[in-house]
Design an enzyme around this catalytic site. Structure first.
Site, PDB file in Angstrom:
ATOM      1  N   GLY A 235      60.083  63.132  21.073  1.00 43.24           N
ATOM      2  CA  GLY A 235      58.823  63.904  21.091  1.00 43.24           C
ATOM      3  C   GLY A 235      58.524  64.466  22.470  1.00 43.24           C
ATOM      4  O   GLY A 235      58.067  65.585  22.607  1.00 43.24           O
ATOM      5  N   GLY A 236      58.766  63.642  23.501  1.00 45.22           N
ATOM      6  CA  GLY A 236      58.548  64.108  24.871  1.00 45.22           C
ATOM      7  C   GLY A 236      57.085  64.388  25.174  1.00 45.22           C
ATOM      8  O   GLY A 236      56.184  64.024  24.412  1.00 45.22           O
TER       9      GLY A 236
ATOM     10  N   ARG B 266      53.223  72.979  36.840  1.00 42.45           N
ATOM     11  CA  ARG B 266      54.171  71.879  36.668  1.00 42.45           C
ATOM     12  C   ARG B 266      55.433  72.152  37.471  1.00 42.45           C
ATOM     13  O   ARG B 266      55.745  73.306  37.781  1.00 42.45           O
ATOM     14  CB  ARG B 266      54.509  71.695  35.174  1.00 42.45           C
ATOM     15  CG  ARG B 266      53.297  71.305  34.341  1.00 42.45           C
ATOM     16  CD  ARG B 266      53.652  71.116  32.880  1.00 42.45           C
ATOM     17  NE  ARG B 266      54.478  69.946  32.636  1.00 42.45           N
ATOM     18  CZ  ARG B 266      54.013  68.720  32.429  1.00 42.45           C
ATOM     19  NH1 ARG B 266      52.705  68.499  32.416  1.00 42.45           N
ATOM     20  NH2 ARG B 266      54.833  67.709  32.221  1.00 42.45           N
TER      21      ARG B 266
ATOM     22  N   HIS C 285      46.708  92.755   2.456  1.00 44.07           N
ATOM     23  CA  HIS C 285      45.303  93.080   2.725  1.00 44.07           C
ATOM     24  C   HIS C 285      44.417  92.074   2.002  1.00 44.07           C
ATOM     25  O   HIS C 285      44.701  91.727   0.860  1.00 44.07           O
ATOM     26  CB  HIS C 285      44.985  94.490   2.216  1.00 44.07           C
ATOM     27  CG  HIS C 285      43.553  94.872   2.400  1.00 44.07           C
ATOM     28  ND1 HIS C 285      43.028  95.205   3.637  1.00 44.07           N
ATOM     29  CD2 HIS C 285      42.520  94.950   1.520  1.00 44.07           C
ATOM     30  CE1 HIS C 285      41.745  95.486   3.500  1.00 44.07           C
ATOM     31  NE2 HIS C 285      41.407  95.331   2.234  1.00 44.07           N
TER      32      HIS C 285
ATOM     33  N   GLY D 226      42.290  75.110  38.347  1.00 46.37           N
ATOM     34  CA  GLY D 226      43.426  75.841  37.775  1.00 46.37           C
ATOM     35  C   GLY D 226      43.025  76.533  36.481  1.00 46.37           C
ATOM     36  O   GLY D 226      42.679  75.866  35.503  1.00 46.37           O
TER      37      GLY D 226
ATOM     38  N   ASP E 241      62.250  72.863  30.611  1.00 49.91           N
ATOM     39  CA  ASP E 241      61.465  73.003  31.847  1.00 49.91           C
ATOM     40  C   ASP E 241      62.292  72.733  33.106  1.00 49.91           C
ATOM     41  O   ASP E 241      62.043  73.328  34.147  1.00 49.91           O
ATOM     42  CB  ASP E 241      60.278  72.009  31.856  1.00 49.91           C
ATOM     43  CG  ASP E 241      59.173  72.406  30.888  1.00 49.91           C
ATOM     44  OD1 ASP E 241      59.383  73.348  30.095  1.00 49.91           O
ATOM     45  OD2 ASP E 241      58.112  71.761  30.915  1.00 49.91           O
TER      46      ASP E 241
ATOM     47  N   ALA F 265      44.816  70.947  37.028  1.00 51.15           N
ATOM     48  CA  ALA F 265      45.849  71.567  36.163  1.00 51.15           C
ATOM     49  C   ALA F 265      46.365  72.808  36.873  1.00 51.15           C
ATOM     50  O   ALA F 265      46.003  73.929  36.544  1.00 51.15           O
ATOM     51  CB  ALA F 265      45.249  71.918  34.804  1.00 51.15           C
TER      52      ALA F 265
ATOM     53  N   GLU G  93      39.661  78.905  40.024  1.00 46.05           N
ATOM     54  CA  GLU G  93      40.997  79.511  40.060  1.00 46.05           C
ATOM     55  C   GLU G  93      41.162  80.213  41.395  1.00 46.05           C
ATOM     56  O   GLU G  93      40.287  80.965  41.823  1.00 46.05           O
ATOM     57  CB  GLU G  93      41.130  80.486  38.873  1.00 46.05           C
ATOM     58  CG  GLU G  93      42.270  81.465  38.940  1.00 46.05           C
ATOM     59  CD  GLU G  93      43.653  80.821  38.997  1.00 46.05           C
ATOM     60  OE1 GLU G  93      43.962  79.961  38.154  1.00 46.05           O
ATOM     61  OE2 GLU G  93      44.427  81.196  39.904  1.00 46.05           O
TER      62      GLU G  93
HETATM   63  P1  NAD Z   1      49.689  77.287  34.872  1.00 51.27           P
HETATM   64  O1  NAD Z   1      50.766  77.739  35.762  1.00 51.27           O
HETATM   65  O2  NAD Z   1      49.526  77.866  33.525  1.00 51.27           O
HETATM   66  O3  NAD Z   1      48.275  77.531  35.618  1.00 51.27           O
HETATM   67  C1  NAD Z   1      47.952  76.983  36.847  1.00 51.27           C
HETATM   68  C2  NAD Z   1      46.838  77.825  37.457  1.00 51.27           C
HETATM   69  O4  NAD Z   1      46.352  77.116  38.578  1.00 51.27           O
HETATM   70  C3  NAD Z   1      47.312  79.188  37.944  1.00 51.27           C
HETATM   71  O5  NAD Z   1      46.430  80.171  37.450  1.00 51.27           O
HETATM   72  C4  NAD Z   1      47.225  79.059  39.465  1.00 51.27           C
HETATM   73  O6  NAD Z   1      46.937  80.273  40.103  1.00 51.27           O
HETATM   74  C5  NAD Z   1      46.127  78.055  39.626  1.00 51.27           C
HETATM   75  N1  NAD Z   1      46.149  77.276  40.871  1.00 51.27           N
HETATM   76  C6  NAD Z   1      47.233  76.761  41.502  1.00 51.27           C
HETATM   77  N2  NAD Z   1      46.843  76.052  42.595  1.00 51.27           N
HETATM   78  C7  NAD Z   1      45.483  76.114  42.634  1.00 51.27           C
HETATM   79  C8  NAD Z   1      44.494  75.590  43.511  1.00 51.27           C
HETATM   80  N3  NAD Z   1      44.830  74.823  44.560  1.00 51.27           N
HETATM   81  N4  NAD Z   1      43.186  75.863  43.255  1.00 51.27           N
HETATM   82  C9  NAD Z   1      42.836  76.622  42.184  1.00 51.27           C
HETATM   83  N5  NAD Z   1      43.730  77.151  41.329  1.00 51.27           N
HETATM   84  C10 NAD Z   1      45.042  76.897  41.546  1.00 51.27           C
HETATM   85  O7  NAD Z   1      49.806  75.701  34.841  1.00 51.27           O
HETATM   86  P2  NAD Z   1      49.162  74.609  33.881  1.00 51.27           P
HETATM   87  O8  NAD Z   1      47.941  75.116  33.218  1.00 51.27           O
HETATM   88  O9  NAD Z   1      49.071  73.383  34.727  1.00 51.27           O
HETATM   89  O10 NAD Z   1      50.280  74.412  32.790  1.00 51.27           O
HETATM   90  C11 NAD Z   1      51.575  73.968  33.202  1.00 51.27           C
HETATM   91  C12 NAD Z   1      52.648  74.503  32.295  1.00 51.27           C
HETATM   92  O11 NAD Z   1      52.515  73.912  31.023  1.00 51.27           O
HETATM   93  C13 NAD Z   1      52.557  75.990  32.132  1.00 51.27           C
HETATM   94  O12 NAD Z   1      53.587  76.572  32.911  1.00 51.27           O
HETATM   95  C14 NAD Z   1      52.794  76.219  30.694  1.00 51.27           C
HETATM   96  O13 NAD Z   1      54.043  76.822  30.520  1.00 51.27           O
HETATM   97  C15 NAD Z   1      52.801  74.856  30.039  1.00 51.27           C
HETATM   98  N6  NAD Z   1      51.764  74.817  28.999  1.00 51.27           N
HETATM   99  C16 NAD Z   1      51.866  75.657  27.948  1.00 51.27           C
HETATM  100  C17 NAD Z   1      50.894  75.635  26.968  1.00 51.27           C
HETATM  101  C18 NAD Z   1      51.016  76.558  25.800  1.00 51.27           C
HETATM  102  O14 NAD Z   1      52.103  77.071  25.562  1.00 51.27           O
HETATM  103  N7  NAD Z   1      49.942  76.821  25.074  1.00 51.27           N
HETATM  104  C19 NAD Z   1      49.813  74.786  27.074  1.00 51.27           C
HETATM  105  C20 NAD Z   1      49.734  73.942  28.165  1.00 51.27           C
HETATM  106  C21 NAD Z   1      50.740  73.968  29.117  1.00 51.27           C
END
Ligand code: NAD
Length: 476
Positions: free
Chosen positions: A43-44, A276, A448, A184, A316, A273, A207
């Site tokens: 599952g991871g 990663r 539709h 984030g 990843d 957040a 952000e």
């Molecule tokens: P993300 O890369 O989506 O977003 C991180 C955000 O944090 C960016 O907008 C960045 O500019 C901002 N940021 C970075 N440092 C900061 C700081 N010091 N202060 C304020 N903002 C800052 O990363 P995430 O949301 O942590 O998600 C990680 C990964 O997990 C993503 O790359 C994504 O691929 C994956 N994920 C995907 C899904 C999905 O597919 N629906 C859902 C969750 C996570």
């Protein structure tokens, strides 16, 4: 279950959507497979601490916000009463059902599942440290590294406090805080912000860049931003967090906005957040010829083979985008390559979905990227106010957007914002993969009344012939 076998044909390290999909296909193709992961079942992160539990909670958030909508239709529900223990149990039940199902599928395929952490000793052997600290040596003919990623921590925001959450602890739903700062504005921040806001927490997102979701289409993001103006307390852009300090009733946060006037506020909890990083350390890769790039991703070729011929890498740990579905397809490509098929991982489009309300999904080229690279494109956008289905859902805030090659009308990109965008985008991916042109989507009969018609209508817009919009242009 520990297993005493000490050799295997194919060893797969990591049982997330990349690793387990690879293991299952390899077993289906007749290979003898060992799958290694610390969790009790495959599952991871996706199933145990990511996609699945967050989607279970986002469904609850959707139910709550639908009931709030209902007053516009003459139906008033009371304030939701939240039994947090029951909600947590339900979410955990979803995870257990799916992970134990994967465990059964793994057993049915006679995969040797070892619970533990693996480390390369050389290009054909691993040491596996089991849960009970027992070490086991395993030799293999081929290995696939699918070790995933871990959340980035920001040095000045790393304080040891139960009030500072990461995505894992936020999903545990220990309580419903009165206020939550999310550092984030990416996928995780916005999805979990949507969950907590629906549960009545006052959510603030900070952000550092000028917009949330920096990789997505600006026009579509603006629809989402408008919604967050109502559901979140605030979204602070071009702002960073300078310092976190734990105080009696919360975390005191020092913000540093663009104009450098330091601002201080207190929140009950803070969720970090900010992205990663690949799990490419402590794997004994130095005992092999596997190479990493400057961001720590494993370098791979189109078959997903590393610089070490016996070792492949997927998901990843092997590069962006860090998305489960990309990992799954890479895993299947790697296994086919190992089985001797002539294959390469060359998708024309990898969909991205942000499961907020509204959802945001896109694939292929975005208008923002086209502008950046100077590529000439034609763009149509179909507003959901003109969709019967969207109107009947009380959701006319969506947009379906198509990006075409201006000469051939070939579809280069699709972007959708609106409820269900994550489901709808699959048609866009298929269109791009099949090299469809606008006429193909226009001539395909869509049911539709459904939201899928917005894709057909936005294709017709290029000819100026969309039924529900009057935008005359030119005839075919
Ligand atoms: P993300 O890369 O989506 O977003 C991180 C955000 O944090 C960016 O907008 C960045 O500019 C901002 N940021 C970075 N440092 C900061 C700081 N010091 N202060 C304020 N903002 C800052 O990363 P995430 O949301 O942590 O998600 C990680 C990964 O997990 C993503 O790359 C994504 O691929 C994956 N994920 C995907 C899904 C999905 O597919 N629906 C859902 C969750 C996570």
């Amino acid at each position: 279950m520990p297993n005493n076998k000490n050799s295997t044909h194919l060893a797969i390290i990591g049982a997330g959507p990349g690793g387990y999909a690879a293991a299952f296909l390899a077993a289906d193709l007749g290979m003898e497979v060992t799958l290694i992961d610390p969790e009790p079942d495959p599952g991871g992160v996706c199933l145990y601490r990511g996609c699945i539990p967050s989607k279970a909670l986002l469904h609850v958030a959707k139910v709550i916000s639908e009931t709030q909508h209902a007053k516009d239709w003459g139906i008033t529900f009371g304030k939701p009463k939240i039994d947090l223990d029951k909600l947590r149990d339900w979410k955990n039940g979803v995870v257990n059902k799916l992970t134990s199902g994967l465990g059964q599928l793994s057993k049915a395929r006679k995969i040797n599942y070892i619970r533990g952490r693996a480390k390369f000793l050389d290009p054909n052997s691993l040491e596996v440290l089991a849960e009970d600290n027992q070490k086991q040596k395993l030799t293999f003919k081929t290995a696939i590294l699918a070790s995933g990623s871990y959340p980035v921590s920001v040095p000045n925001l790393t304080i040891d406090s139960p009030r500072v959450l990461n995505s894992t602890s936020a999903l545990e739903l220990e309580n419903i805080p009165n206020s939550l700062l999310i550092v984030g504005g990416g996928y995780i921040g916005l999805e979990l912000g949507t969950v907590y806001a629906a549960l009545s927490t006052k959510v603030t997102v900070v952000e550092m860049l000028p917009s949330i979701l920096p990789g997505a289409d600006r026009e579509l993001v603006s629809v989402l931003s408008k919604k967050f103006e109502q559901s979140f307390d605030s979204v602070l852009l071009e702002t960073t967090v300078k310092k976190l300090t734990e105080i009696k009733n919360g975390i005191k946060v020092q913000f540093l906005p663009k104009d450098k006037t330091v601002l201080e506020k207190t929140y009950e909890k803070v969720l970090i957040a900010v992205g990663r990083r690949p799990n490419s350390e402590k794997l004994g890769l130095e005992n092999t010829k596997v190479e990493l790039d400057d961001k720590g991703f494993v370098k791979i070729d189109p078959q997903r083979r590393t610089n070490e011929p016996s070792i492949y890498a997927i998901g990843d740990v092997a590069g962006e985008p860090m998305l489960a579905h990309k990992a799954t397809h890479e895993g299947r490509t790697a296994v086919e390559a190992i089985s001797g098929k002539k294959v390469a991982f060359e998708p024309r489009a990898i969909p991205a979905v942000v499961f907020t309300d509204p959802e945001l999904a896109w694939c292929g080229l975005t208008e923002t990227e086209a502008k950046k690279t100077g590529r000439k494109v034609e763009v149509t956008r179909f507003p959901w106010a003109a969709s019967g289905r969207a109107t009947s859902l009380g959701r006319s805030d969506g947009i379906t957007k198509l990006i075409f090659d201006p000469e051939t009308h070939r579809i280069l990109g699709v972007g959708i914002v609106g409820p269900g965008a994550g489901e709808l985008i699959a048609e866009g991916v298929l269109a791009i993969e099949m090299a469809a042109v606008a006429g193909d989507l226009d001539l395909t009969i869509h049911p539709h009344p459904t939201l899928s018609e917005t894709i057909m209508e936005s294709a017709a817009m290029i000819f100026g012939t969309s039924t529900h919009l009057y935008r005359p242009k030119r005839k075919r």
